[in-house]
Design an enzyme around this catalytic site. Sequence first.
Site, PDB file in Angstrom:
ATOM      1  N   TYR A 113       0.868  -1.182   0.000  1.00 27.18           N
ATOM      2  CA  TYR A 113       0.000   0.000   0.000  1.00 27.18           C
ATOM      3  C   TYR A 113       0.903   1.230   0.000  1.00 27.18           C
ATOM      4  CZ  TYR A 113      -4.330   2.550   0.863  1.00 27.18           C
ATOM      5  OH  TYR A 113      -5.398   3.389   0.748  1.00 27.18           O
ATOM      6  N   LYS A 168     -20.683 -20.337 -10.827  1.00 29.42           N
ATOM      7  CA  LYS A 168     -19.887 -20.250 -12.050  1.00 29.42           C
ATOM      8  C   LYS A 168     -18.469 -19.780 -11.732  1.00 29.42           C
ATOM      9  CE  LYS A 168     -20.274 -19.378 -16.832  1.00 29.42           C
ATOM     10  NZ  LYS A 168     -21.206 -19.201 -17.937  1.00 29.42           N
ATOM     11  N   GLU A 210     -24.138 -13.647 -18.623  1.00 31.75           N
ATOM     12  CA  GLU A 210     -24.817 -14.862 -18.165  1.00 31.75           C
ATOM     13  C   GLU A 210     -26.267 -14.557 -17.815  1.00 31.75           C
ATOM     14  OE1 GLU A 210     -24.494 -19.014 -17.183  1.00 31.75           O
ATOM     15  OE2 GLU A 210     -23.059 -17.633 -18.073  1.00 31.75           O
ATOM     16  N   GLY A 270     -34.215 -18.708 -29.612  1.00 33.97           N
ATOM     17  CA  GLY A 270     -33.837 -17.644 -28.696  1.00 33.97           C
ATOM     18  C   GLY A 270     -32.340 -17.440 -28.722  1.00 33.97           C
ATOM     19  N   ALA A 271     -31.779 -17.051 -27.577  1.00 31.26           N
ATOM     20  CA  ALA A 271     -30.343 -16.767 -27.514  1.00 31.26           C
ATOM     21  C   ALA A 271     -29.522 -17.997 -27.873  1.00 31.26           C
ATOM     22  CB  ALA A 271     -29.981 -16.270 -26.112  1.00 31.26           C
ATOM     23  N   ALA A 272     -29.798 -19.126 -27.187  1.00 34.45           N
ATOM     24  CA  ALA A 272     -29.032 -20.335 -27.460  1.00 34.45           C
ATOM     25  C   ALA A 272     -29.314 -20.869 -28.851  1.00 34.45           C
ATOM     26  CB  ALA A 272     -29.353 -21.397 -26.408  1.00 34.45           C
ATOM     27  N   ASN A 362     -33.943 -27.330 -19.847  1.00 32.62           N
ATOM     28  CA  ASN A 362     -33.701 -27.647 -18.444  1.00 32.62           C
ATOM     29  C   ASN A 362     -34.763 -27.002 -17.563  1.00 32.62           C
ATOM     30  OD1 ASN A 362     -31.654 -29.373 -17.499  1.00 32.62           O
ATOM     31  ND2 ASN A 362     -30.072 -28.001 -18.274  1.00 32.62           N
ATOM     32  N   ASN A 392     -22.329 -26.445 -20.545  1.00 37.06           N
ATOM     33  CA  ASN A 392     -21.443 -25.326 -20.888  1.00 37.06           C
ATOM     34  C   ASN A 392     -20.112 -25.362 -20.143  1.00 37.06           C
ATOM     35  OD1 ASN A 392     -23.794 -24.614 -22.141  1.00 37.06           O
ATOM     36  ND2 ASN A 392     -23.888 -22.543 -21.329  1.00 37.06           N
TER      37      ASN A 392
END
Length: 496
Positions: A113, A168, A210, A270-272, A362, A392
């Site tokens: 510091y 995650k 995410e 959709g997104a996936a 899922n 994933n």
Amino acid sequence: MAVQAGSNTNIIMRLETDKQKMTFGQIVTAIGDSGGDIVAVDVSRAGKQKTIYDITLTIDPAFSDRIVARLDDLEGIKVINVSDQTMLLHLGGKIEVTPKLRIKNRDDLSRVYTPGVARVSMAIHDDPSRAYSLTIKRNTVAVVSDGTAVLGLGNIGPLAAMPVMEGKAMLFKQLADVDAFPICLDTQDTEEIIETIKRIAPAFGGINLEDISSPRCFEIERRLIEELDIPVFHDDQHGTAVVLLAGLYNAVKLVGKRLEHCKVVLCGVGAAGNACTKILLSAGVTDIIGVDRCGALVRGQSYDNEAWSWYAEHTNPNMETGTLSDVIHGADIFIGVSGPGILKVDDVKKMAPDPIVFAMANPNPEILPEEVEGIVRVMATGRSDYPNQINNVLCFPGLFRGVFDCRASRVTESMKLAAAKAIASVVNDHELNENFIIPSIFNQHVVEKVREAVIEAAYESKVARRRDIRNVELLQGKGFEQNGKAEELIVQGSTN
């Protein structure tokens, strides 16, 4: 929101029983009739008349209250306590920040510091690229969510998203030694999310988006890729796509087909779904039909959803129309990223010989594997209680390890393709079978192979910003030490 059925957990029930009024067999029967399976029994305290048991059982969390009520109604038994093992694991959160060295005296304090740290700050001020060697930036990723599309739970908000993002972060660290931190934003405004991430970006080497709902996630990712000089990766899109492609590489190999010659029907644009389609197009597939609640997407039609409009213009070359049941005739591959029960047994029977079904919704897939056993040649889901889980976790730890080690400015399509081939390669020809087309997330070779493939593709795509490290033995994330000074290994002329 109620807990989804099917996500069993372990609970420990502490019970006091009076042996004159209640037998252990009656306890077992009551628990079984209420939907619980006993895993273990321990006697906590025994007496001549009363005994205290700790009973561990597996149960759907939605049924735990029913078991407690059933036992409370029985004479001669008292429920003292119920401990949910999953809840206990989360007490106080699952991650923490710890220093890499201890401050033992004033000399240490003066170096970590003030006043010593001022010299380090000025070194970075004079050469911003040194932030990669003198701070945590080089190995730290922000896991960012607004809580609008969390697992199968939907829009449950940023606070409820935290346990998922913490989990995650754990996987990043344990599997690839990447430091990750959850950032859950209390806004669902696209511009506010983009601006917030841009302002926190200096502290991070990469951004992992995410559980952000579609279609906002497309704009958020696109803008951040354009406006930041660090890699931005929406895992719900591209992580899913990479692992899907890895599984398909091995599935078509097993049934003796060529992926580029297959007819693919995808349900859930959709997104996936969009990302899965884009990576399949990049892999050479030409006959892909997307189906959503309006039926098959067809070019020339008008759609309110911009992502659907793009999809319709780039897929369905034979202009097939109708429902899922209509367009699945002759399909070699079905990909589900939609919801439970969408695909029927009769639909599967209309597919080409040796059909491949990836039902990835899922927690409950588009069709259950047991419904099509003997009909489907290769079956995959997103669940851990069936073979061939499309997870994933097989992608993002190794991908970010590679991205950080070569200091890539972004993730290219060729890097994603390389990651998919690397994952597929972990399953060798001797191991490959209908129930094993994808490796376990605990296979130590996955991160290693994905990292190497991503680095190779990054240099070929000219997005790697370190001097070529492919032929150099590199300690992951540690850099080199020469003459007491960390060698930056930055490509000459780079602004980073």
